[in-house]
Every structure is written in structure tokens, then in C-alpha cells.
Design a protein around this motif. Structure first.
Motif, short mmCIF file in Angstrom:
data_model
loop_
_atom_site.label_atom_id
_atom_site.label_comp_id
_atom_site.label_asym_id
_atom_site.label_seq_id
_atom_site.Cartn_x
_atom_site.Cartn_y
_atom_site.Cartn_z
N GLU A 166 46.11 -1.71 -35.93
CA GLU A 166 46.91 -0.98 -34.95
C GLU A 166 46.82 0.50 -35.26
N ILE A 167 46.81 1.31 -34.22
CA ILE A 167 46.85 2.77 -34.40
C ILE A 167 47.76 3.35 -33.33
N ASN A 168 48.52 4.37 -33.71
CA ASN A 168 49.31 5.09 -32.72
C ASN A 168 49.13 6.57 -32.96
N ALA A 169 49.47 7.36 -31.98
CA ALA A 169 49.32 8.81 -32.11
C ALA A 169 50.36 9.51 -31.25
N GLN A 222 46.98 -2.09 -45.30
CA GLN A 222 47.17 -0.71 -45.71
C GLN A 222 47.71 0.05 -44.51
N VAL A 223 48.51 1.08 -44.77
CA VAL A 223 49.00 1.97 -43.71
C VAL A 223 48.68 3.40 -44.14
N TRP A 224 48.04 4.12 -43.23
CA TRP A 224 47.64 5.51 -43.48
C TRP A 224 48.24 6.42 -42.42
N GLU A 225 48.68 7.60 -42.85
CA GLU A 225 49.14 8.64 -41.93
C GLU A 225 48.07 9.71 -41.85
N ILE A 226 47.76 10.12 -40.63
CA ILE A 226 46.75 11.15 -40.42
C ILE A 226 47.40 12.29 -39.64
N ARG A 260 49.26 7.13 -37.12
CA ARG A 260 49.41 6.14 -38.19
C ARG A 260 48.52 4.95 -37.84
N ILE A 261 47.75 4.51 -38.83
CA ILE A 261 46.87 3.36 -38.63
C ILE A 261 47.20 2.29 -39.66
#
Length: 121
Positions: free
Chosen positions: A66-69, A94-98, A112-113
Motif C-alpha cells: 500500500e502507498i499513500n501520498a 516494513q513501513v517507510w515514510e518518504i 508512506r509505503i
């Protein structure tokens, strides 16, 4: 896609990955503003590469779940920079913030992905 839209990795640290992307004819929408999809592409690229760097590539691989922006500010030209930081590094997810900023370091987009960590058979 990374090559086609000009994403370039610029720095890899212990807990982050950085890349840049031009705001040009490849990455803008009809109003000549940075396309939200281009921002999400930069975010997903950073999150995917960062996640893959945390696993043994002989035993596991990572794919996006999943990805949101949130698009905070527009960009009309120049270069944007994205930086990915981990929020969670687990055995199976895993959860990453970009965060994507413009050349003035103003926040353009935050994403966030969530990545799935999959065992190779």
C-alpha cells in the motif's frame, strides 16, 4: 520507469535513502505542475529500494502492499528530492515514510509505503 523520468539516487545512509527527480516535461501534468503520480513514483521507488536493502536478497524480496501520498505544495520547475526513513522494519512487513522537498527545502509531498517481505522458495 526510473530512467524514463530521471530519478537519480544521491545518497544512502544507515537509516535513509535519497534520490532526486526533475520537474520537467516528463513529470508534469497539463498545468505544468509536478504530477502527483510522478511524486508517488519517486516515493515508491525510494521505499522499495530502501526496503530491499534491509533483507538478504538471496533469501527474501520486498513488494509494495500500500502507498499513500499527501501533496502539500506544487512544484513548477527545478529538482525535487525525496528521502525515505523507516517507521517499522519487521520480519514480514516494513513501513517507510518518504518526504519530497523542492530546492528551497519546502515540503512538496509526504508519502508512506507498506512493504511485504517475502521469503524466496
Amino acid at each position: 520507469m526510473v530512467d524514463r523520468i530521471g530519478i537519480e539516487f544521491t545518497e544512502i545512509g544507515e537509516d535513509f535513502v535519497k534520490a532526486t527527480m526533475p520537474v520537467d516535461e516528463r513529470t508534469v501534468q497539463p498545468l505544468r505542475l509536478l504530477h502527483g503520480g510522478a511524486s508517488v513514483t519517486l516515493a515508491e521507488t525510494l521505499g522499495s529500494v530502501a526496503a530491499t536493502m534491509t533483507v538478504d536478497p538471496n533469501k527474501q524480496y520486498c513488494v509494495g502492499l500500500e502507498i499513500n501520498a499527501n501533496h502539500i505544495k506544487s512544484a513548477k520547475s527545478g529538482i525535487v528530492e525525496g528521502i525515505a526513513h523507516p517507521l517499522h522494519i519487521g520480519k514480514k512487513t516494513q513501513v517507510w515514510e518518504i518526504k519530497i522537498t523542492n530546492e528551497e527545502k519546502q515540503l512538496i509531498c509526504v508519502s508512506r509505503i507498506t512493504m511485504a517481505v517475502i521469503d524466496k522458495k
